[in-house]
Design an enzyme around this catalytic site. Sequence first.
Site, PDB file in Angstrom:
ATOM      1  N   HIS A  79       5.294 101.381  -2.004  1.00 42.34           N
ATOM      2  CA  HIS A  79       6.591 100.723  -1.804  1.00 42.34           C
ATOM      3  C   HIS A  79       7.721 101.739  -1.959  1.00 42.34           C
ATOM      4  CE1 HIS A  79       5.772  96.172  -2.073  1.00 42.34           C
ATOM      5  NE2 HIS A  79       4.706  96.786  -1.649  1.00 42.34           N
ATOM      6  N   TYR A 208      13.930  90.849  -6.559  1.00 40.17           N
ATOM      7  CA  TYR A 208      14.378  90.406  -7.886  1.00 40.17           C
ATOM      8  C   TYR A 208      15.642  89.573  -7.669  1.00 40.17           C
ATOM      9  CZ  TYR A 208      11.329  93.916 -10.121  1.00 40.17           C
ATOM     10  OH  TYR A 208      10.253  94.658 -10.559  1.00 40.17           O
ATOM     11  N   PRO A 300       8.671  92.076 -18.720  1.00 44.14           N
ATOM     12  CA  PRO A 300       8.093  92.612 -17.489  1.00 44.14           C
ATOM     13  C   PRO A 300       9.094  92.893 -16.359  1.00 44.14           C
ATOM     14  CG  PRO A 300       7.627  90.269 -17.696  1.00 44.14           C
ATOM     15  CD  PRO A 300       8.300  90.678 -18.962  1.00 44.14           C
ATOM     16  N   LYS A 304       7.331  98.067 -16.561  1.00 51.58           N
ATOM     17  CA  LYS A 304       7.051  99.301 -17.301  1.00 51.58           C
ATOM     18  C   LYS A 304       5.814  99.242 -18.200  1.00 51.58           C
ATOM     19  CE  LYS A 304      10.168 101.772 -15.658  1.00 51.58           C
ATOM     20  NZ  LYS A 304       9.664 102.603 -14.612  1.00 51.58           N
ATOM     21  N   TYR A 392      13.364 102.970 -12.391  1.00 48.89           N
ATOM     22  CA  TYR A 392      12.263 102.161 -11.855  1.00 48.89           C
ATOM     23  C   TYR A 392      11.073 103.045 -11.483  1.00 48.89           C
ATOM     24  CZ  TYR A 392      10.215  97.988  -9.743  1.00 48.89           C
ATOM     25  OH  TYR A 392       9.402  96.920  -9.468  1.00 48.89           O
TER      26      TYR A 392
HETATM   27  C1  PHB Z   1       3.857  91.737 -10.586  1.00 47.44           C
HETATM   28  O1  PHB Z   1       3.567  91.945  -9.413  1.00 47.44           O
HETATM   29  O2  PHB Z   1       3.116  91.081 -11.336  1.00 47.44           O
HETATM   30  C2  PHB Z   1       5.137  92.264 -11.126  1.00 47.44           C
HETATM   31  C3  PHB Z   1       5.919  93.074 -10.327  1.00 47.44           C
HETATM   32  C4  PHB Z   1       7.124  93.560 -10.815  1.00 47.44           C
HETATM   33  C5  PHB Z   1       7.546  93.214 -12.074  1.00 47.44           C
HETATM   34  C6  PHB Z   1       6.746  92.410 -12.893  1.00 47.44           C
HETATM   35  C7  PHB Z   1       5.540  91.932 -12.415  1.00 47.44           C
HETATM   36  O3  PHB Z   1       8.732  93.672 -12.539  1.00 47.44           O
END
Ligand code: PHB
Length: 397
Positions: A79, A208, A300, A304, A392
Amino acid sequence: MKSLIPSARTAVGIVGAGPAGLLLSRLLRQSGVDCVVLEARDRAYVEQRQRAGVLEQSTVDVLRACGAGERLDREGLAHDGVELSWNRHRHRIDFPGLTGGKRVWVYAQTEVVKDLIELQLADAAPLLFEAPVGAVTGADTERPTIHYTYAGEQRELECDYVVGCDGYHGVTRQAIPDSELHTSERVYPYSWFGILADVAPSNDELVYAHSPRGFALLSMRSHTVSRLYLQVPNGTDPEAWSDERIWDELDARFAVDGAWKLARGPITQRAVLPLRSSVTEPMRWGRAFLAGDAAHIVPPTGAKGLNLAVADVTVLARAFAKLYADGDASGLDGYSDACLRRVWRAEQFSYFMTTTLHVDPAQSGFDTRLQLSQLDRIAASGHAAAELAENYVGDAL
Ligand code: PHB
Ligand code: APR
């Protein structure tokens, strides 16, 4: 037939076969350092536990170098950015453009764990499932000892060093006197409701979303499986929500002006997880070390957790290699400080992502306007976007 039970003595005793314990044992084995991993749960449970799925470049580099990169390279999704959504529009964060070429990979933690277990077992490395550790004693002596149960029998494993890779509720930290450890913690007034759904992800990149109804995240596990999350109040019962209610709520939170639509599909898994930030320091006392979730938890939102666990054990494995090859203990002595610098950076970033994107039930209209101003700033300023992107994608190890 060769016995599964390891001898009663090893160099490095590892408690827990999550990503931290499994990777540490793989790295130690590659350096010729003897180790044993003891895991409380069975193999199927460990392989199916749903967790996050974003790997930083440095994590991918470590997995490749230790031989665990083959399926990741075939099935992982590279990505080059994520999207932020607020006020019914989206803004893309371009990772390579903002970080000098870095990117991340979407590859589930369950798959990382399966790959590492397969490698270790193929190598006949001592890895015992259903072997719960009751206690670690003698952390301040030359012979720390792990007390565990296997096949109904109480056993002891004498070690040069013990590493607690046993997660947030682990027992290894109890080997360290309370007076020697300091824990800094923050709990959040909301949880994540996570689902897996058999439907192609509705966007190529993660989204997000900040919305007046709360945070939502669109992620994926493959080209045919979506992973989605909703902010919900603490204590929410996942079974109390109908599938339709989940999709309607996701729809409302991802809504943007224009033609984009969230595709729906059968929900195959659901769970609610609380959000927490926590750091225990130092990460070493005597001959006991803590790594991964045993030492720190991040919410989450910044993706990280797994990457920090990988970073800890990579630093620790190098330190053990130096000790056993040259008798040089400086890496072990510097372990805690070296890891905590990275840990606190990730804590700050995860806190920033969490508090910028979620709606605190107690927040005022003023607080909301500050969140939206911060998001507008990221869209308007290359510096602000680069700050997010650099955090990130993470630092080199
Ligand atoms: C996930 O795909 O489970 C996932 C992706 C990004 C995040 C948290 C969880 O910030
Ligand atoms: N004896 C043996 N094993 C134990 C014990 C015990 N007393 N207590 C816990 N364990 C095992 C758990 O069953 C689990 O398999 O330790 C393992 C800890 O694994 P994780 O919780 O996955 O922690 P870690 O390996 O540090 O991985 C960090 O996992 O929680 C996510 O977000 C986090 O992605 C990050 C990653």
